[in-house]
Design a protein around this motif. Structure first.
Motif, mmCIF file in Angstrom:
data_model
loop_
_atom_site.group_PDB
_atom_site.id
_atom_site.type_symbol
_atom_site.label_atom_id
_atom_site.label_comp_id
_atom_site.label_asym_id
_atom_site.label_seq_id
_atom_site.Cartn_x
_atom_site.Cartn_y
_atom_site.Cartn_z
ATOM 1 N N ILE A 1 43.748 23.336 74.583
ATOM 2 C CA ILE A 1 42.898 22.132 74.672
ATOM 3 C C ILE A 1 42.506 21.649 73.273
ATOM 4 O O ILE A 1 42.374 20.448 73.039
ATOM 5 C CB ILE A 1 41.645 22.372 75.567
ATOM 6 N N ASN A 2 42.389 22.593 72.324
ATOM 7 C CA ASN A 2 42.078 22.198 70.945
ATOM 8 C C ASN A 2 43.262 21.452 70.325
ATOM 9 O O ASN A 2 43.085 20.507 69.554
ATOM 10 C CB ASN A 2 41.761 23.418 70.078
ATOM 11 N N LEU A 3 44.461 21.901 70.683
ATOM 12 C CA LEU A 3 45.661 21.220 70.194
ATOM 13 C C LEU A 3 45.730 19.808 70.781
ATOM 14 O O LEU A 3 46.016 18.842 70.064
ATOM 15 C CB LEU A 3 46.910 22.037 70.569
ATOM 16 N N ALA A 4 45.430 19.700 72.074
ATOM 17 C CA ALA A 4 45.449 18.369 72.711
ATOM 18 C C ALA A 4 44.482 17.436 71.981
ATOM 19 O O ALA A 4 44.801 16.283 71.692
ATOM 20 C CB ALA A 4 45.077 18.491 74.185
ATOM 21 N N ARG A 5 43.304 17.964 71.638
ATOM 22 C CA ARG A 5 42.320 17.116 70.952
ATOM 23 C C ARG A 5 42.789 16.749 69.540
ATOM 24 O O ARG A 5 42.601 15.609 69.085
ATOM 25 C CB ARG A 5 40.958 17.819 70.897
ATOM 26 N N ALA A 6 43.414 17.715 68.865
ATOM 27 C CA ALA A 6 43.919 17.427 67.510
ATOM 28 C C ALA A 6 45.014 16.356 67.572
ATOM 29 O O ALA A 6 45.092 15.471 66.711
ATOM 30 C CB ALA A 6 44.444 18.713 66.869
ATOM 31 N N ILE A 7 45.860 16.434 68.591
ATOM 32 C CA ILE A 7 46.918 15.412 68.753
ATOM 33 C C ILE A 7 46.275 14.041 68.972
ATOM 34 O O ILE A 7 46.683 13.031 68.387
ATOM 35 C CB ILE A 7 47.861 15.793 69.924
ATOM 36 N N MET A 8 45.226 14.027 69.799
ATOM 37 C CA MET A 8 44.533 12.757 70.088
ATOM 38 C C MET A 8 43.898 12.172 68.823
ATOM 39 O O MET A 8 44.014 10.978 68.547
ATOM 40 C CB MET A 8 43.447 12.993 71.144
ATOM 41 N N GLU A 9 43.240 13.042 68.057
ATOM 42 C CA GLU A 9 42.424 12.524 66.946
ATOM 43 C C GLU A 9 43.158 12.455 65.611
ATOM 44 O O GLU A 9 42.828 11.630 64.773
ATOM 45 C CB GLU A 9 41.162 13.386 66.806
ATOM 46 N N ASN A 10 44.142 13.339 65.410
ATOM 47 C CA ASN A 10 44.736 13.427 64.074
ATOM 48 C C ASN A 10 46.220 13.086 64.025
ATOM 49 O O ASN A 10 46.896 13.445 63.048
ATOM 50 C CB ASN A 10 44.532 14.844 63.510
ATOM 51 N N THR B 1 54.250 23.470 65.447
ATOM 52 C CA THR B 1 54.233 23.166 64.013
ATOM 53 C C THR B 1 52.984 22.351 63.685
ATOM 54 O O THR B 1 52.275 22.614 62.711
ATOM 55 C CB THR B 1 55.500 22.353 63.620
ATOM 56 N N PHE B 2 52.719 21.353 64.518
ATOM 57 C CA PHE B 2 51.537 20.511 64.299
ATOM 58 C C PHE B 2 50.255 21.351 64.393
ATOM 59 O O PHE B 2 49.330 21.186 63.590
ATOM 60 C CB PHE B 2 51.515 19.368 65.325
ATOM 61 N N ALA B 3 50.211 22.276 65.360
ATOM 62 C CA ALA B 3 49.021 23.132 65.524
ATOM 63 C C ALA B 3 48.773 23.933 64.242
ATOM 64 O O ALA B 3 47.623 24.075 63.802
ATOM 65 C CB ALA B 3 49.207 24.069 66.713
ATOM 66 N N LYS B 4 49.854 24.446 63.648
ATOM 67 C CA LYS B 4 49.712 25.211 62.392
ATOM 68 C C LYS B 4 49.187 24.309 61.290
ATOM 69 O O LYS B 4 48.286 24.677 60.543
ATOM 70 C CB LYS B 4 51.069 25.818 61.989
ATOM 71 N N GLU B 5 49.761 23.135 61.192
ATOM 72 C CA GLU B 5 49.317 22.173 60.171
ATOM 73 C C GLU B 5 47.837 21.833 60.328
ATOM 74 O O GLU B 5 47.136 21.556 59.364
ATOM 75 C CB GLU B 5 50.117 20.869 60.296
ATOM 76 N N GLN B 6 47.370 21.864 61.551
ATOM 77 C CA GLN B 6 45.966 21.527 61.846
ATOM 78 C C GLN B 6 45.047 22.745 61.716
ATOM 79 O O GLN B 6 43.873 22.677 62.061
ATOM 80 C CB GLN B 6 45.866 20.959 63.267
ATOM 81 N N ASN B 7 45.632 23.855 61.280
ATOM 82 C CA ASN B 7 44.884 25.110 61.130
ATOM 83 C C ASN B 7 44.242 25.596 62.426
ATOM 84 O O ASN B 7 43.158 26.177 62.416
ATOM 85 C CB ASN B 7 43.790 24.985 60.060
ATOM 86 N N LEU B 8 44.897 25.349 63.526
ATOM 87 C CA LEU B 8 44.408 25.880 64.806
ATOM 88 C C LEU B 8 44.797 27.360 64.896
ATOM 89 O O LEU B 8 45.745 27.805 64.246
ATOM 90 C CB LEU B 8 45.007 25.101 65.976
ATOM 91 N N GLU B 9 44.074 28.094 65.726
ATOM 92 C CA GLU B 9 44.348 29.535 65.809
ATOM 93 C C GLU B 9 45.688 29.796 66.514
ATOM 94 O O GLU B 9 45.912 29.348 67.639
ATOM 95 C CB GLU B 9 43.199 30.235 66.549
ATOM 96 N N ILE B 10 46.545 30.543 65.815
ATOM 97 C CA ILE B 10 47.866 30.881 66.354
ATOM 98 C C ILE B 10 47.861 32.365 66.723
ATOM 99 O O ILE B 10 47.354 33.191 65.966
ATOM 100 C CB ILE B 10 48.974 30.606 65.304
ATOM 101 N N VAL B 11 48.417 32.693 67.880
ATOM 102 C CA VAL B 11 48.462 34.098 68.309
ATOM 103 C C VAL B 11 49.901 34.469 68.660
ATOM 104 O O VAL B 11 50.759 33.595 68.820
ATOM 105 C CB VAL B 11 47.561 34.326 69.549
#
Ligand code: ASP
Length: 361
Positions: free
Chosen positions: A151-160, A173-183
């Protein structure tokens, strides 16, 4: 020939007459207890409000231990109180939706984030989306395997980003660029969900051997549900909706469900309502469930409850699908409608009154 002013007068008289006709469905006596205080479409019933779900399906009391039931209720309450407190302090519905969903994603009880169901290839592939009712901006991600909180990725896509939906490797790749937590993909795995996959595969093989359709087997169908979602109205009158899922057990070939499809599993519009769905995704896509509810309010002036009933109790089952929705409208009316035996759900109004439900009765 009539003067234009006469025509105008006639038009206004017709409009007013329409309002004088009582609508029996808007009689509070016809409303269920779980959809409290439904008033007319124009009356504010809650300054702010929040509703959540943790999936719909054949959730029967006879199959549930007291401990498990208590565990589900405690997690639903913990999650909704996070969002409630954000709204109560004047925070945005988007923040409330995202943070509430994070609690459910981080719990192995639900089919979202940790505890997501398995694909046929024994992987976990997650979908999510979020929508801002004020701007009609939206973000969605599909088929990710390493983003801890989709859901954080969805929000980052929406806003950034300039996009609405990203899928697979690109989304990661985008999630990493946005510094979201990767597991690691291992993070999502749970034994319980793996056993469900094995049971469903076995059942499917038996059905194929007997030349019957596994697609419509009740057990197989129901083992697939458990998405999470949240809708909220904040003190500024802004609506938001978010939904997050592992999809359906045994899904194949990069299958994407209704959850990241804006208008199917998720929709928000300040002019009408915010909706999050859970159920058999293929049918939710074909019925454009979430947008249909909003459209019935916008174009046909139905109340939220009438619109939700029309789509969930008639349109989806008529197609052969099942599931439910949670929704809140611009006036703070809340609805939790489903056509399955149960749906994990909770709601809180602006007075802080909490309702929690699991079964249909
Ligand atoms: N709607 C989800 C999907 O089809 C499943 C669910 O709600 O449990 O992916």
């Amino acid at each position: 020939m009539k003067k234009p002013t006469h025509l105008l007068l006639l038009f206004f008289i017709m409009l007013n007459c329409g309002e004088l006709v009582p609508n029996p469905d808007k009689n509070p006596e016809n409303m269920t207890q779980e959809n409290p205080d439904p008033k007319s479409n124009s009356e504010k019933v809650n300054e702010f409000a929040i509703v959540i779900h943790g999936g719909a399906g054949t959730i029967l009391k006879k199959n549930m231990s007291e401990e498990k039931e208590a565990e589900y209720k405690a997690k639903l309450e913990e999650a909704i109180r996070v969002g409630y407190s954000i709204l109560d302090k004047g925070g945005s519905s988007l923040d409330a939706v995202e943070k509430t969903i994070n609690v459910l994603e981080n719990s192995p009880l639900f089919n979202a984030g940790k505890g997501a169901v398995f694909t046929n290839a024994e992987t976990n592939e997650l979908d999510a989306s979020i929508m801002d009712g004020k701007t009609l901006n939206a973000g969605a991600s599909a088929g990710t395997k390493t983003v801890k909180n989709p859901i954080n990725l969805a929000r980052a896509i929406m806003e950034n980003s300039p996009h609405v939906m990203m899928a697979g490797d690109g989304a990661e790749t985008f999630a990493k660029e946005q510094n979201l937590e990767i597991v690691s993909p291992e993070y999502f795995k749970s034994e319980n969900r793996l056993n469900t996959l094995k049971r469903v595969i076995k059942k499917e093989q038996e059905k194929t051997k007997n030349k019957t359709s596994a697609f419509y087997d009740a057990d197989i169908k129901d083992s697939k549900f458990g998405t999470v979602g949240c809708v909220a109205l904040d003190k500024k009158g802004n609506l938001a909706a978010g939904t997050s899922t592992g999809g359906m057990t045994n899904k194949r070939y990069g299958r994407v469900g209704d959850v990241p499809i804006i208008g199917a599993g998720n929709y928000a519009n300040n002019a009408t309502c915010a909706v999050s769905g859970t159920g058999w995704g293929e049918f939710f896509i074909r019925a454009t469930v979430a947008h249909d509810i909003s459209a019935l309010m916008e174009y046909k002036d139905l109340s939220l409850e009438e619109a939700a009933k029309e789509v969930i109790l008639r349109k989806v089952p008529d197609l052969g699908g099942n599931g439910g929705i949670i929704a809140v409208d611009k006036n703070g009316n809340m609805v939790m409608e489903f056509n399955t035996a149960g749906m994990y759900r909770a709601s809180m109004n602006d007075k802080g009154e909490l309702t929690i439900g699991i079964y249909s009765k």
